[in-house]
Design an enzyme around this catalytic site. Structure first.
Site, mmCIF file in Angstrom:
data_model
loop_
_atom_site.group_PDB
_atom_site.id
_atom_site.type_symbol
_atom_site.label_atom_id
_atom_site.label_comp_id
_atom_site.label_asym_id
_atom_site.label_seq_id
_atom_site.Cartn_x
_atom_site.Cartn_y
_atom_site.Cartn_z
ATOM 1 N N HIS A 1 7.563 -8.257 2.929
ATOM 2 C CA HIS A 1 7.673 -6.919 2.336
ATOM 3 C C HIS A 1 8.664 -6.880 1.157
ATOM 4 C CE1 HIS A 1 5.338 -5.921 5.715
ATOM 5 N NE2 HIS A 1 6.274 -5.546 6.556
ATOM 6 N N GLY B 1 0.815 -1.215 0.000
ATOM 7 C CA GLY B 1 0.000 0.000 0.000
ATOM 8 C C GLY B 1 0.847 1.262 0.000
HETATM 9 C C1 BG6 Z 1 6.223 -4.497 10.092
HETATM 10 C C2 BG6 Z 1 7.287 -5.208 10.868
HETATM 11 O O1 BG6 Z 1 5.600 -5.377 9.209
HETATM 12 O O2 BG6 Z 1 6.820 -3.437 9.363
HETATM 13 C C3 BG6 Z 1 8.050 -4.257 11.765
HETATM 14 O O3 BG6 Z 1 6.669 -6.214 11.665
HETATM 15 C C4 BG6 Z 1 8.580 -3.080 10.975
HETATM 16 O O4 BG6 Z 1 9.121 -4.930 12.398
HETATM 17 C C5 BG6 Z 1 7.455 -2.465 10.167
HETATM 18 O O5 BG6 Z 1 9.097 -2.136 11.887
HETATM 19 C C6 BG6 Z 1 7.988 -1.380 9.243
HETATM 20 O O6 BG6 Z 1 6.913 -0.733 8.631
HETATM 21 P P1 BG6 Z 1 7.061 0.759 8.147
HETATM 22 O O7 BG6 Z 1 5.802 1.025 7.404
HETATM 23 O O8 BG6 Z 1 7.204 1.591 9.378
HETATM 24 O O9 BG6 Z 1 8.277 0.801 7.317
#
Ligand code: BG6
Ligand code: NDP
Length: 512
Positions: free
Chosen positions: A268, A209
């Site tokens: 991710h 997203g």
């Molecule tokens: C989450 C992880 O999926 O994504 C976390 O479990 C991580 O460990 C987070 O910190 C990072 O998301 P963003 O959107 O802050 O980069």
């Protein structure tokens, strides 16, 4: 009436939802959406879900008739929920604007119901509460499972038996982790499918997203200059980098059961890789895109131990302040070998990408916070300018898609330094979002929640994608755990283990 549809030569019954869509009966006036945030007392609900719902409301993106229910075991009144939620709502659309009126209206649509996660009776009570607000309209229901994974199944069972919609759609958003390996993930999928069909399950990977991840396909497929270069012929390597400048603060208990490979790489980074590398889908339809992504995943070989470097952060003192080691967290065993850093090299065995290394690097407690995709192009054959001031390795073009922070897309090019001589340097053709677009970028959760409400599945993970993703990482994870491979320690706030540089060097690559 027993209506049928025929797709790809296969005939099947038309669902109630499809019938209403075809007959034009699903209008805003006669339908309502009830969103239940299960685990509403938790961190994610407060930090992300309620603020995203408010932002959607603020932007008039939510349906006319909607209600939000918080559900959890904690005892809370509606007012207490509203007080809790209001602390994290912001007018992020325009920080100068006063949105208190809109906030009040939004909070007036939020209610709370306390109950156990495994009680059909408690969910039946929730159903009654929801019905009061539906006021006889067509009922659509979205459940957001913002709870630890060990209680997913209880909730899905109880919600589908006692609180699903009688005449509209029922959808369930599931948060990662989707299991810990191929077997547990398959068991979760089987479990979910006892009560839901695949189209009702919205597996969230919030990276899909993110604005720049959404833009990947636009960049590639709507600009003539990129697509012809998108192959082994011109691309030397692709790097997917996730780095955080803080440790597992507060989430050590969760993290220790998963580690960085499961937390970031298997989902991710791999999702970004699949989107980056897929063939042109037949259309922008969710199934067409997901079909192409899954083909990429299935074309990859499972990771081997020699393709990977793991690390764990240790304590580090800087400027009189001591940053803790991962194992200083009280919820983490002192002898934990869980990696907080990993670097890996993957290959896609297809005609487009044969031999091109895809490097992944993910780490916590590093020197910087950034997520990027870096595409390093090959050398210019017989470069006329190779002796004019730039060293050969640095002189290749590089396309950088900076997902966060300071969202940007830039292309490193070689350029003549203005003047009478002939000297070259590296410059950037730069699209910095903050300079080009004044509007704030929506949070990933806003887009995903809106898509789930609208039934758009493009940015959610299908079960076969999940299966293919786990197949790549499960043998490696098992080997790391069975052999108790020790991670290389790196100081909090550093660039991570040096092993990651050797791994890249093995493939004649320098991390960007
Ligand atoms: C989450 C992880 O999926 O994504 C976390 O479990 C991580 O460990 C987070 O910190 C990072 O998301 P963003 O959107 O802050 O980069
Ligand atoms: P929490 O640990 O805060 O749990 C959410 C709620 O679930 C709690 O408020 C609690 O509510 C209930 N709960 C917690 N532990 C248990 C338990 N052992 N048994 C029964 N109920 C329990 O989780 P988060 O809000 O941090 O995350 C929710 C989901 O989202 C998880 O699956 C997580 O992995 C995922 N996630 C979270 C992210 C984050 O940044 N927080 C990022 C990405 C994914 P009560 O006691 O009131 O019932």
């Amino acid at each position: 009436i027993d209506l049928k549809k025929v797709e790809n030569g296969v005939s099947s019954a038309i669902s109630a939802e499809e019938y209403r869509d075809l007959a034009g009966l699903s209008t805003r006036e006669n339908s309502t959406v009830s969103i239940t945030v299960v685990g509403a007392s938790g961190d994610l609900a407060k930090k992300k879900i309620f603020p995203a719902l408010f932002a959607l409301y603020y932007e008039d993106c939510l349906p006319e008739h909607f209600t939000i229910f918080g559900y959890a075991r904690s005892k809370m009144t509606d007012t207490e929920l509203r007080n809790m939620v209001s602390k994290t709502l912001t007018c992020r659309i325009d920080k100068r604007e006063n949105c208190s009126e809109k906030m009040e209206q939004f909070l007036g649509r939020c209610f709370y119901h306390s109950g156990q996660y495994d009680s059909e009776e408690n969910f039946a009570e929730l159903d009654k509460e929801i019905k009061k607000h539906e006021a006889g309209r067509l009922s659509n229901r979205l459940f957001y499972l913002s709870i630890p994974p060990n209680i997913f199944m209880d909730v899905v069972k109880c919600a589908s038996k006692s609180a699903s919609s009688a005449n509209g759609w029922t959808r369930v958003i599931v948060e990662k982790p989707f299991g810990q390996d191929s077997e547990s993930s398959a068991a979760l999928t089987r479990g979910l499918k006892q009560f839901l069909v695949e189209d009702q399950i919205f597996r969230i990977d919030h990276y899909l997203g993110k604005e720049l991840v959404e833009n990947l396909s636009v960049l590639r497929f709507s600009n003539l200059v990129f697509e012809p270069l998108w192959s082994r012929q011109y691309i030397r390597n692709v790097q997917l980098i996730f780095s955080e400048d803080f440790g597992t603060e507060g989430r050590g208990g969760y993290f220790d059961n998963y580690g960085i490979i499961r937390d970031i790489m298997q989902n991710h980074l791999l999702q970004m890789l699949a989107l980056f590398a897929m063939e042109t889908p037949i259309s922008l339809d969710a199934e067409d895109i997901r079909n192409e992504k899954v083909k990429v995943l299935r074309s990859m070989k499972p990771l081997q131990l020699e393709d990977v470097v793991i690390g764990q952060y240790k304590s580090h003192t800087k400027g009189g302040f001591t940053y803790p080691a991962y194992t200083d967290d009280k919820t983490v065993p002192r002898d934990s070998l869980t990696p907080t850093f990993a670097a890996a090299v993957l290959f896609i065995d297809n005609a487009r990408w044969d031999g091109v290394p895809f490097l992944m690097k993910a780490g916590k407690a590093l020197h910087t916070r950034r997520t990027e995709i870096r595409v390093q192009f090959r050398h210019v054959p017989g470069n006329l300018y190779r002796s004019f001031g730039t060293d050969l390795d640095r002189a290749t073009n590089e396309l950088v898609i900076r997902v966060q922070p300071d969202e940007a897309i830039y292309l490193k090019i070689n350029n003549k330094i203005p003047g009478l001589g002939m000297r070259l340097d590296r410059s950037n053709l730069n699209l910095l979002y903050a300079a080009r677009y004044s509007k704030e970028i929506p949070d990933a959760y806003e887009r995903l929640l809106l898509d789930a409400i609208e039934g758009e599945r493009r940015l959610f993970i299908r079960s076969d994608e999940l299966e293919a993703a786990w197949a790549l990482f499960t043998p490696l994870l098992k080997e790391l755990e069975e052999k108790r491979i020790a991670p290389e320690l790196y100081p909090y706030g550093s660039r991570g283990p040096v092993g990651a540089h050797y791994l890249a060097a093995k493939h004649k690559i320098r991390w960007g």
